[in-house]
Design an enzyme around this catalytic site. Sequence first.
Site, PDB file in Angstrom:
ATOM      1  CG  HIS A   1      -2.079   0.943   1.062  1.00 20.72           C
ATOM      2  ND1 HIS A   1      -1.974   2.288   1.328  1.00 20.72           N
ATOM      3  CD2 HIS A   1      -3.336   0.727   0.624  1.00 20.72           C
ATOM      4  CE1 HIS A   1      -3.138   2.849   1.058  1.00 20.72           C
ATOM      5  NE2 HIS A   1      -3.981   1.939   0.629  1.00 20.72           N
TER       6      HIS A   1
ATOM      7  CG  ASP B   1      -8.381  -3.873  -3.063  1.00 21.61           C
ATOM      8  OD1 ASP B   1      -9.586  -3.716  -2.873  1.00 21.61           O
ATOM      9  OD2 ASP B   1      -7.619  -2.983  -3.460  1.00 21.61           O
TER      10      ASP B   1
HETATM   11  N1  ACO Z   1       4.397  -7.658  -4.950  1.00 20.30           N
HETATM   12  C1  ACO Z   1       5.763  -7.677  -5.035  1.00 20.30           C
HETATM   13  N2  ACO Z   1       6.548  -6.611  -4.821  1.00 20.30           N
HETATM   14  C2  ACO Z   1       5.955  -5.454  -4.483  1.00 20.30           C
HETATM   15  C3  ACO Z   1       4.551  -5.356  -4.365  1.00 20.30           C
HETATM   16  C4  ACO Z   1       3.771  -6.509  -4.603  1.00 20.30           C
HETATM   17  N3  ACO Z   1       2.431  -6.450  -4.498  1.00 20.30           N
HETATM   18  N4  ACO Z   1       4.222  -4.087  -4.020  1.00 20.30           N
HETATM   19  C5  ACO Z   1       5.372  -3.415  -3.927  1.00 20.30           C
HETATM   20  N5  ACO Z   1       6.437  -4.246  -4.206  1.00 20.30           N
HETATM   21  C6  ACO Z   1       7.858  -3.885  -4.129  1.00 20.30           C
HETATM   22  C7  ACO Z   1       8.296  -3.037  -5.307  1.00 20.30           C
HETATM   23  O1  ACO Z   1       8.770  -3.824  -6.376  1.00 20.30           O
HETATM   24  C8  ACO Z   1       9.376  -2.198  -4.662  1.00 20.30           C
HETATM   25  O2  ACO Z   1      10.530  -2.988  -4.538  1.00 20.30           O
HETATM   26  P1  ACO Z   1      12.001  -2.287  -4.603  1.00 20.30           P
HETATM   27  O3  ACO Z   1      12.063  -1.368  -3.419  1.00 20.30           O
HETATM   28  O4  ACO Z   1      12.954  -3.436  -4.524  1.00 20.30           O
HETATM   29  O5  ACO Z   1      12.065  -1.565  -5.916  1.00 20.30           O
HETATM   30  C9  ACO Z   1       8.854  -1.943  -3.258  1.00 20.30           C
HETATM   31  O6  ACO Z   1       8.013  -3.075  -2.971  1.00 20.30           O
HETATM   32  C10 ACO Z   1       8.053  -0.651  -3.104  1.00 20.30           C
HETATM   33  O7  ACO Z   1       7.001  -0.676  -4.057  1.00 20.30           O
HETATM   34  P2  ACO Z   1       6.416   0.580  -4.821  1.00 20.30           P
HETATM   35  O8  ACO Z   1       5.782   0.137  -6.096  1.00 20.30           O
HETATM   36  O9  ACO Z   1       7.457   1.649  -4.899  1.00 20.30           O
HETATM   37  O10 ACO Z   1       5.322   1.032  -3.795  1.00 20.30           O
HETATM   38  P3  ACO Z   1       4.158   2.041  -4.087  1.00 20.30           P
HETATM   39  O11 ACO Z   1       3.826   2.677  -2.797  1.00 20.30           O
HETATM   40  O12 ACO Z   1       4.471   2.939  -5.236  1.00 20.30           O
HETATM   41  O13 ACO Z   1       2.966   1.079  -4.600  1.00 20.30           O
HETATM   42  C11 ACO Z   1       1.089  -0.340  -4.628  1.00 20.30           C
HETATM   43  C12 ACO Z   1       1.927   0.663  -3.810  1.00 20.30           C
HETATM   44  C13 ACO Z   1       0.703   0.262  -6.002  1.00 20.30           C
HETATM   45  C14 ACO Z   1      -0.199  -0.620  -3.879  1.00 20.30           C
HETATM   46  C15 ACO Z   1       1.915  -1.635  -4.834  1.00 20.30           C
HETATM   47  O14 ACO Z   1       2.280  -2.172  -3.570  1.00 20.30           O
HETATM   48  C16 ACO Z   1       1.195  -2.680  -5.675  1.00 20.30           C
HETATM   49  O15 ACO Z   1       1.268  -2.625  -6.912  1.00 20.30           O
HETATM   50  N6  ACO Z   1       0.443  -3.627  -5.027  1.00 20.30           N
HETATM   51  C17 ACO Z   1      -0.310  -4.618  -5.734  1.00 20.30           C
HETATM   52  C18 ACO Z   1      -1.627  -4.024  -6.237  1.00 20.30           C
HETATM   53  C19 ACO Z   1      -2.612  -3.763  -5.102  1.00 20.30           C
HETATM   54  O16 ACO Z   1      -2.855  -4.611  -4.262  1.00 20.30           O
HETATM   55  N7  ACO Z   1      -3.233  -2.556  -5.141  1.00 20.30           N
HETATM   56  C20 ACO Z   1      -4.258  -2.172  -4.159  1.00 20.30           C
HETATM   57  C21 ACO Z   1      -3.802  -1.026  -3.339  1.00 20.30           C
HETATM   58  S1  ACO Z   1      -4.936  -0.727  -2.043  1.00 20.30           S
HETATM   59  C22 ACO Z   1      -6.225   0.051  -2.737  1.00 20.30           C
HETATM   60  O17 ACO Z   1      -6.205   0.698  -3.722  1.00 20.30           O
HETATM   61  C23 ACO Z   1      -7.471  -0.104  -2.024  1.00 20.30           C
END
Ligand code: ACO
Length: 447
Positions: A325, A382
């Site tokens: 998140h 979610d």
């Molecule tokens: N699976 C694997 N790796 C992940 C995931 C995941 N679900 N989420 C984040 N990471 C990793 C990234 O690759 C990154 O790794 P790094 O530091 O080695 O480069 C690190 O964790 C940070 O991730 P970011 O993408 O920079 O985090 P951000 O805050 O931008 O993204 C997000 C948050 C979009 C929710 C992301 O975690 C994601 O895509 N999750 C899956 C989709 C999801 O469940 N979305 C629902 C969000 S809640 C909502 O809207 C109600």
Amino acid sequence: MRQVACPAPPTKEHAVSDSKALDQVTLTAGDKAVALPVLKPTLGNDCVDISRLTKETGLFTYDSGFTATASCKSAVTYIDGDKGVLLYRGYPIEQLAEHSNFLEVAYLLMNGELPSKEAFSAFENEVTHHTMMHEKLKNFLQGFNYDAHPMAMLAASVASLSAFYHDTLDLEDPEQRRLAAIRLIAKVPTLAAAAYRYSIGWPIRYPRNNVGYVDRFLHMMFELPSEPLEMNPVVAKALDLLFILHADHEQNASTSTVRLVGSTGANPYASVAAGITALWGPAHGGANEAVLKMLDEIGTADKVETAVARAKDKSDPFRLMGFGHRVYKNFDPRAKIIREMTHKVLGELGVDDPLLEVAMKLEEAALKDEYFVERKLYPNVDFYSGIIYKALKIPTEMFTVMFAIGRTAGWVAHWLEQQVDPEMKIGRPRQIYTGYDVRDYKGAGDR
Ligand code: ACO
């Protein structure tokens, strides 16, 4: 200035900001020092007000994804992502989930205070009497192919409401703004259910006035013309809870979209329709649908390990849907409530779903995996909501639509707040241009 509809935000007595914190920060640009005031919220991080920066230095700021930028002042919802706190108008989500109901929460978000018994009854009555959709909307929906995604139909039909309700488009009139908000809360479930029934070839059910908000929605979704629907109170309670948990989440992508569109003076139906489209993406509300697809793809509990390995592999675009998140770097408090609810609902409905085993194994594996622990990637709301929706027999394509029904309460609350914000300006970010410098046009033969 427009008439203020919401109560004043809490006073400084409630403030928890560190009193020793800075009142201003000084930014040095070459030989110029600019003192920038630090704004104090009632809760949360102090904010450097950079509005004078460009005038004084010619510099812009860059913050891709707005990870450290406040776009507005708001008194609706507060999140502490590190502590896992979520407050609607100051009330902890746990208390609202236990004692309130979705319609009361919608009133709270819109008006700033919980309603008295009489005020709630009047609100419920007003919502109930605005649930019908214009008969011509049926023709509009019939223009879609039967396999259209219900999010496409919902976004389009919500935008189309502005063509039916000219009497609530004067944004200077507080009563018209309020009525538009009521109409949105009332009609979104009707439009959502109609989109679903159209997609499966069932006749659209009219909303009933003799039942509550959630029961009415379930009737519109599932009642056959040929037989009455037997209501299961477990289903209605679970859905009500999910709507509460989804109702608002401060300046998330869809709410920020509603505000951005709202800042142009666009009408509330157009603004909320834009929020619906923003919610659709799998990085936002579309994640609940993506979670189910992912669980289906993983298939069985013994494949969980491979899925976790793929999620960690940077050369593989696969991510664990429903994990991580932008704001919560601790357990999402909504996920905690839903997790409990998931087990209860599955138990009470006697659902024995093999996908749940995959989900629980995945949760367990990710929670103890160093990659996920280090990055604070916990299951989000979610992750569990998809499983509950499945148990409630809500089809997968409708998951994000369900989210939109709950979030409409938050969208309208933010839109109403924005309309009376004396600092509201059209949202218009800057950019770092990375294209060509000026160059001369050449005819096709010279390229
Ligand atoms: N699976 C694997 N790796 C992940 C995931 C995941 N679900 N989420 C984040 N990471 C990793 C990234 O690759 C990154 O790794 P790094 O530091 O080695 O480069 C690190 O964790 C940070 O991730 P970011 O993408 O920079 O985090 P951000 O805050 O931008 O993204 C997000 C948050 C979009 C929710 C992301 O975690 C994601 O895509 N999750 C899956 C989709 C999801 O469940 N979305 C629902 C969000 S809640 C909502 O809207 C109600």
